[in-house]
Design a protein around this motif. Structure first.
Motif, PDB file in Angstrom:
ATOM      1  N   PRO A   1       0.798  -1.236   0.000  1.00  0.00           N
ATOM      2  CA  PRO A   1       0.000   0.000   0.000  1.00  0.00           C
ATOM      3  C   PRO A   1       0.829   1.284   0.000  1.00  0.00           C
ATOM      4  CG  PRO A   1       0.100  -0.899   2.202  1.00  0.00           C
ATOM      5  CD  PRO A   1       0.853  -1.857   1.330  1.00  0.00           C
ATOM      6  N   TYR A   2       1.767   1.382  -0.958  1.00  0.00           N
ATOM      7  CA  TYR A   2       2.635   2.558  -1.045  1.00  0.00           C
ATOM      8  C   TYR A   2       2.537   3.175  -2.431  1.00  0.00           C
ATOM      9  CZ  TYR A   2       4.710   0.903   3.298  1.00  0.00           C
ATOM     10  OH  TYR A   2       4.899   0.493   4.601  1.00  0.00           O
TER      11      TYR A   2
ATOM     12  N   HIS B   1       2.512   5.660   2.374  1.00  0.00           N
ATOM     13  CA  HIS B   1       1.584   4.568   2.707  1.00  0.00           C
ATOM     14  C   HIS B   1       0.160   5.119   2.623  1.00  0.00           C
ATOM     15  CE1 HIS B   1      -0.612   1.573   5.042  1.00  0.00           C
ATOM     16  NE2 HIS B   1       0.448   0.789   5.043  1.00  0.00           N
ATOM     17  N   ILE B   2      -0.761   4.331   2.120  1.00  0.00           N
ATOM     18  CA  ILE B   2      -2.124   4.825   1.905  1.00  0.00           C
ATOM     19  C   ILE B   2      -2.768   5.295   3.208  1.00  0.00           C
ATOM     20  CG2 ILE B   2      -3.271   2.562   2.139  1.00  0.00           C
ATOM     21  CD1 ILE B   2      -5.078   3.492  -0.266  1.00  0.00           C
TER      22      ILE B   2
ATOM     23  N   LEU C   1      -6.521   0.253  -4.727  1.00  0.00           N
ATOM     24  CA  LEU C   1      -7.686  -0.306  -4.044  1.00  0.00           C
ATOM     25  C   LEU C   1      -8.399  -1.357  -4.892  1.00  0.00           C
ATOM     26  CD1 LEU C   1      -8.933   3.000  -2.429  1.00  0.00           C
ATOM     27  CD2 LEU C   1      -8.085   0.988  -1.193  1.00  0.00           C
ATOM     28  N   LEU C   2      -8.428  -1.161  -6.190  1.00  0.00           N
ATOM     29  CA  LEU C   2      -9.014  -2.169  -7.072  1.00  0.00           C
ATOM     30  C   LEU C   2      -8.190  -3.455  -7.038  1.00  0.00           C
ATOM     31  CD1 LEU C   2     -10.015   0.039 -10.137  1.00  0.00           C
ATOM     32  CD2 LEU C   2     -11.585  -1.220  -8.648  1.00  0.00           C
ATOM     33  N   SER C   3      -6.862  -3.310  -7.028  1.00  0.00           N
ATOM     34  CA  SER C   3      -5.973  -4.473  -6.977  1.00  0.00           C
ATOM     35  C   SER C   3      -6.116  -5.205  -5.647  1.00  0.00           C
ATOM     36  CB  SER C   3      -4.521  -4.035  -7.180  1.00  0.00           C
ATOM     37  OG  SER C   3      -4.341  -3.404  -8.420  1.00  0.00           O
ATOM     38  N   ALA C   4      -6.159  -4.433  -4.553  1.00  0.00           N
ATOM     39  CA  ALA C   4      -6.275  -5.035  -3.225  1.00  0.00           C
ATOM     40  C   ALA C   4      -7.620  -5.737  -3.061  1.00  0.00           C
ATOM     41  CB  ALA C   4      -6.099  -3.962  -2.158  1.00  0.00           C
TER      42      ALA C   4
END
Length: 213
Positions: A80-81, A123-124, A173-176
């Motif tokens: 998440p970076y 980081h998000i 966010l789509l990937s996660a």
């Protein structure tokens, strides 16, 4: 004025919640609060219908399901970076030339990573906390009747979303979400994605500027 203050407080609360959910594994108190607060639970529609969430002991659910998913998604696979997603090298950039850190400094903010598990200021969760801080300062300015300062802070928020959080965060966010196996973390990613984009659109509309994301 009162409506605007309520909107700002809601934004502060949401950025605070999302930052907490992305920075580390969820704790029993936070998960219980979500479960027992109807207006919060409504933000997690898949979780609300998840059999394990409704039937399993909270501590057991965290240890056996949620912590495993958090580790798999956010620590092992989809880092998440911002620097990981925006640089060709795909590495975490913790240097002083990190564009996100430069943005913080240019606007008079410093980030203390010692208080978090983040390895870099992009980081998000740290970016979400930065947005929360800006919204808090906007709220304080409004309460003091300083409209000029409130507008300045709104412009910084829109710029930060445009250049950073809403720019790379949507891809991340789509990937996660695709990687997540539990309904809870699927909901977390979807909630964050929808909120960030709607917040950006609202800021752009309020400032009378065209949305660029």
């Amino acid at each position: 004025m009162e409506e605007k203050i309520q909107e700002l407080q809601a934004r502060i609360n949401m950025y605070g919640l999302l930052s907490r959910l992305f920075i580390e594994e969820i704790d029993e108190q936070t998960l219980r609060k979500i479960k027992e607060t109807p207006e919060l639970l409504d933000l997690f529609p898949k979780t609300k219908e998840w059999n394990k969430f409704n039937e399993k002991d909270i501590k057991q659910l965290i240890e056996e399901d949620l912590n495993v998913d958090f580790t798999t998604v956010f620590l092992l696979n989809v880092y998440p970076y911002e620097s990981v997603f925006m640089n060709d090298e795909g590495h975490i950039d913790a240097s002083i030339t990190n564009p996100t850190l430069v943005f913080y400094r240019e606007h008079g903010y410093s980030i203390d990573l010692n208080e978090t598990r983040a390895l870099s200021p992009d980081h998000i969760a740290v970016e979400m906390e930065f947005m929360m801080t800006l919204a808090k300062e906007e709220l304080e300015a409004l309460q003091k009747g300083n409209q000029k300062e409130a507008e300045r802070l709104r412009k910084i928020q829109k710029q930060f979303l445009e250049e950073h959080l809403a720019n790379w965060g949507t891809i991340y966010l789509l990937s996660a979400k695709d990687m997540a196996e539990t309904p809870f973390y699927q909901d977390v990613c979807e909630l964050a994605l929808e909120f960030i984009l709607s917040d950006y659109d609202a800021l752009a509309e309020e400032l009378g500027e065209e949305a660029a994301v």
